[in-house]
Design an enzyme around this catalytic site. Structure first.
Site, PDB file in Angstrom:
ATOM      1  N   TRP A 154      42.823  23.657  37.708  1.00  0.00           N
ATOM      2  CA  TRP A 154      42.373  22.927  38.705  1.00  0.00           C
ATOM      3  C   TRP A 154      43.149  22.070  39.486  1.00  0.00           C
ATOM      4  O   TRP A 154      42.646  20.910  40.123  1.00  0.00           O
ATOM      5  CB  TRP A 154      41.119  22.293  38.438  1.00  0.00           C
ATOM      6  CG  TRP A 154      39.948  22.984  37.443  1.00  0.00           C
ATOM      7  CD1 TRP A 154      39.852  22.482  36.307  1.00  0.00           C
ATOM      8  CD2 TRP A 154      39.303  24.266  37.635  1.00  0.00           C
ATOM      9  NE1 TRP A 154      39.003  23.422  35.674  1.00  0.00           N
ATOM     10  CE2 TRP A 154      38.714  24.343  36.599  1.00  0.00           C
ATOM     11  CE3 TRP A 154      39.440  25.000  38.838  1.00  0.00           C
ATOM     12  CZ2 TRP A 154      37.803  25.491  36.692  1.00  0.00           C
ATOM     13  CZ3 TRP A 154      38.715  26.177  38.622  1.00  0.00           C
ATOM     14  CH2 TRP A 154      37.872  26.261  37.515  1.00  0.00           C
ATOM     15  N   ARG A 240      38.682   7.428  43.049  1.00  0.00           N
ATOM     16  CA  ARG A 240      37.325   7.557  43.225  1.00  0.00           C
ATOM     17  C   ARG A 240      36.740   6.951  44.460  1.00  0.00           C
ATOM     18  O   ARG A 240      35.638   7.425  44.829  1.00  0.00           O
ATOM     19  CB  ARG A 240      36.669   7.185  41.778  1.00  0.00           C
ATOM     20  CG  ARG A 240      36.827   8.170  40.825  1.00  0.00           C
ATOM     21  CD  ARG A 240      36.199   7.773  39.307  1.00  0.00           C
ATOM     22  NE  ARG A 240      36.718   8.782  38.439  1.00  0.00           N
ATOM     23  CZ  ARG A 240      36.659   8.504  37.023  1.00  0.00           C
ATOM     24  NH1 ARG A 240      36.389   7.677  36.484  1.00  0.00           N
ATOM     25  NH2 ARG A 240      36.787   9.740  36.461  1.00  0.00           N
ATOM     26  N   ARG A 265      18.059  22.485  70.644  1.00  0.00           N
ATOM     27  CA  ARG A 265      17.287  23.775  69.919  1.00  0.00           C
ATOM     28  C   ARG A 265      15.944  23.585  70.378  1.00  0.00           C
ATOM     29  O   ARG A 265      15.255  22.641  70.151  1.00  0.00           O
ATOM     30  CB  ARG A 265      17.590  24.001  68.633  1.00  0.00           C
ATOM     31  CG  ARG A 265      16.683  25.071  67.987  1.00  0.00           C
ATOM     32  CD  ARG A 265      17.481  26.295  68.267  1.00  0.00           C
ATOM     33  NE  ARG A 265      16.859  27.432  67.940  1.00  0.00           N
ATOM     34  CZ  ARG A 265      16.897  28.738  68.162  1.00  0.00           C
ATOM     35  NH1 ARG A 265      17.578  29.007  69.010  1.00  0.00           N
ATOM     36  NH2 ARG A 265      16.228  29.504  67.435  1.00  0.00           N
ATOM     37  N   GLN A 276       8.142  15.395  64.296  1.00  0.00           N
ATOM     38  CA  GLN A 276       8.409  14.325  63.438  1.00  0.00           C
ATOM     39  C   GLN A 276       8.946  14.613  62.293  1.00  0.00           C
ATOM     40  O   GLN A 276      10.021  13.944  61.731  1.00  0.00           O
ATOM     41  CB  GLN A 276       6.967  13.625  63.083  1.00  0.00           C
ATOM     42  CG  GLN A 276       7.628  12.189  62.652  1.00  0.00           C
ATOM     43  CD  GLN A 276       5.908  11.463  62.194  1.00  0.00           C
ATOM     44  OE1 GLN A 276       5.105  12.318  61.626  1.00  0.00           O
ATOM     45  NE2 GLN A 276       5.620  10.398  62.619  1.00  0.00           N
ATOM     46  N   GLN A 334      19.745  22.581  57.067  1.00  0.00           N
ATOM     47  CA  GLN A 334      18.183  23.014  57.251  1.00  0.00           C
ATOM     48  C   GLN A 334      17.843  22.856  58.545  1.00  0.00           C
ATOM     49  O   GLN A 334      17.453  23.786  59.371  1.00  0.00           O
ATOM     50  CB  GLN A 334      17.435  22.097  56.352  1.00  0.00           C
ATOM     51  CG  GLN A 334      15.959  22.592  56.251  1.00  0.00           C
ATOM     52  CD  GLN A 334      15.880  23.911  55.448  1.00  0.00           C
ATOM     53  OE1 GLN A 334      16.543  24.180  54.928  1.00  0.00           O
ATOM     54  NE2 GLN A 334      14.898  24.769  55.539  1.00  0.00           N
ATOM     55  N   GLY A 337      18.904  25.625  60.849  1.00  0.00           N
ATOM     56  CA  GLY A 337      18.276  26.975  60.421  1.00  0.00           C
ATOM     57  C   GLY A 337      19.282  27.911  60.304  1.00  0.00           C
ATOM     58  O   GLY A 337      20.505  27.716  59.731  1.00  0.00           O
ATOM     59  N   GLU A 361      37.751  14.560  40.054  1.00  0.00           N
ATOM     60  CA  GLU A 361      38.242  13.145  39.910  1.00  0.00           C
ATOM     61  C   GLU A 361      37.046  12.611  38.911  1.00  0.00           C
ATOM     62  O   GLU A 361      36.597  11.359  39.161  1.00  0.00           O
ATOM     63  CB  GLU A 361      38.574  12.349  41.282  1.00  0.00           C
ATOM     64  CG  GLU A 361      39.574  13.136  41.593  1.00  0.00           C
ATOM     65  CD  GLU A 361      40.372  12.067  42.729  1.00  0.00           C
ATOM     66  OE1 GLU A 361      40.315  10.906  42.616  1.00  0.00           O
ATOM     67  OE2 GLU A 361      41.124  12.782  43.827  1.00  0.00           O
ATOM     68  N   GLU A 365      28.310  12.984  36.180  1.00  0.00           N
ATOM     69  CA  GLU A 365      27.875  12.405  34.733  1.00  0.00           C
ATOM     70  C   GLU A 365      28.795  11.756  33.887  1.00  0.00           C
ATOM     71  O   GLU A 365      28.445  10.555  33.481  1.00  0.00           O
ATOM     72  CB  GLU A 365      27.458  13.695  33.733  1.00  0.00           C
ATOM     73  CG  GLU A 365      26.646  14.592  34.391  1.00  0.00           C
ATOM     74  CD  GLU A 365      26.851  15.578  35.525  1.00  0.00           C
ATOM     75  OE1 GLU A 365      28.118  15.721  35.645  1.00  0.00           O
ATOM     76  OE2 GLU A 365      26.026  16.066  36.114  1.00  0.00           O
TER      77      GLU A 365
END
Ligand SMILES: Cc1cc2nc3c(=O)[nH]c(=O)nc-3n(C[C@H](O)[C@H](O)[C@H](O)COP(=O)(O)OP(=O)(O)OC[C@H]3O[C@@H](n4cnc5c(N)ncnc54)[C@H](O)[C@@H]3O)c2cc1C
Length: 380
Positions: A154, A240, A265, A276, A334, A337, A361, A365
């Site tokens: 990687w 980081r 749009r 809204q 979203q 679209g 990096e 978790e």
């Protein structure tokens, strides 16, 4: 923001002009796999590649906030270029400048800061990414020289790197991070690199790096023998904050693209910005971007003031920056679209790039584990 000085504002202006003229037109070809070596050289020429280094080694003697502003602007157009740049500057050039020997500082650092040479931070292995203290690549002393064997994976810029800041085991596996040494290796025939196809931050030369009986002298050791963990962490803490900043750039760009699209749009006889639900999406995105910006900029200032909480805040910046990037770009897609899901939209690329910031990096978790460790020490 009032934390920005006139000099910071001039840097933003200069880097935006550079990004508009040179980076935006190239962003898609980088995404298709073209490694942006020429752009690195151009950044180097402007002393913006490793800007916090002194001018005599190719930096601009700038503060950490200046560096962060550069990473942010690059990430808006090409998170791939921002990723290559932050590895090359913080994890290699600055790390070697502060922790390397005279040859590293005087011969290698200027080449990295100018973009003449490419550098790779070479830690992760097939066995161990999160558990990097368990790496198995070995460096053994034979007849006065080090012989290194193993496989890394990687590795950003691995395919094109001239220099590898490489971490290898120099003691027992049980000693974990206390038996790891950092070496600076020049590319030679003993190093075999193979490309790895990735979903996002493409064009970063991600590679598997095999070391077949690579020879190194004591002068190639960076820092102390068995002191490599300190060198790795030096790079990773700043790394980081950089990754959080790449998240900021992605989220900011996604917000502006979605906002401008929503105002144009038309659906059901009005612009979608008049619904809204879309306004709430945009307001949420804006709030998250501005909150993140504030946190990232103040964390950059903490670094320069030597604030002992910097390592903790750098982890928080990485966690929140990557999450914000993924969440904001998801909403932005979203809002666009079908168009947002097409290759014609800049957001399609940013969505894939954003995901990498939750993994590289230090997967989030692991970042949470580290935050908890620091937090426990801070709050008695
Ligand atoms: C695009 C890209 C670029 C990269 N560039 C570099 C580079 O330049 N140099 C370099 O050295 N490495 C690089 N990496 C490697 C990166 O740092 C690792 O992928 C990362 O640290 C995760 O390691 P892993 O992939 O082995 O996952 P694993 O360690 O196998 O983890 C898999 C999952 O298990 C979780 N997990 C593991 N341990 C724990 C635990 N103790 N508690 C909770 N969850 C846990 C992880 O969080 C993750 O979700 C890059 C990776 C990517 C994707």
């Amino acid at each position: 923001m009032n934390v920005l000085s006139e000099e910071h504002k001039l840097t933003i202006k200069a880097i935006r002009e550079f990004v508009d003229q040179y980076v935006r037109p190239k962003a898609r070809s980088i995404d298709k796999g073209e490694y942006p070596r020429q752009l690195l050289r151009q950044l180097g020429k402007m002393n913006l590649l490793a800007s916090t280094l002194p001018q005599d080694v190719g930096g601009a003697g700038a503060d950490t906030l200046t560096h962060i502003l550069i990473v942010e602007e690059l990430a808006r157009a090409s998170p791939s270029l921002a990723t290559i740049m932050e590895v090359q500057s913080s994890m290699l050039a600055e790390n070697l400048y502060h922790n390397g020997n005279k040859v590293h500082r005087e011969e290698v650092v200027p080449k990295l800061a100018s973009g003449e040479a490419v550098g790779a931070f070479t830690l992760s292995e097939p066995c161990c990414g999160s558990d990097a203290a368990a790496i198995v690549t070995r460096a053994e002393k034979r007849g006065g020289e080090w012989v290194i064997n193993g496989t890394k994976t990687w590795i950003t810029s691995g395919l094109y790197a001239d220099y590898f800041l490489l971490f290898a085991r120099t003691g027992s596996l049980e000693a974990r991070h206390k038996a790891i040494t950092a070496f600076l290796l020049r590319r030679s025939n003993c190093i075999e690199t193979t490309p790895i196809e990735v979903m996002g931050v493409r064009g970063t030369g991600t590679a598997e790096v095999k070391l077949n009986d690579c020879r190194a002298g004591d002068d190639d050791v960076v820092g102390e023998v068995n002191g490599g963990w300190k060198i790795a962490m030096w790079g990773i803490n700043m790394g980081r904050l950089n990754v959080g900043t790449i998240g900021l750039g992605i989220a900011e760009e996604a917000f502006y693209e979605a906002y401008s699209y929503a105002k144009k749009r038309v659906a059901f006889g009005k612009t979608i910005a008049e619904f809204q639900v879309i306004q709430h999406y945009l307001a949420e995105m804006y709030a998250r971007v501005e909150m993140l910006r504030s946190f990232i900029y103040s964390t950059a200032k903490m670094k320069d003031s030597g604030d002992p909480n910097f390592p903790l805040y750098a982890q928080v910046a990485k966690l929140m920056g990557s999450r914000t990037a993924v969440d904001v770009v998801r909403l932005a897609v979203q809002i666009q679209g079908g168009y947002g899901y097409s290759k014609d939209s800049h957001l399609e690329m940013l969505y894939r790039d954003a995901k990498a910031t939750e993994i590289y990096e230090g997967a989030n978790e692991i970042i949470l584990n580290t935050i908890y460790k620091f937090m426990r020490e801070k709050i008695a």
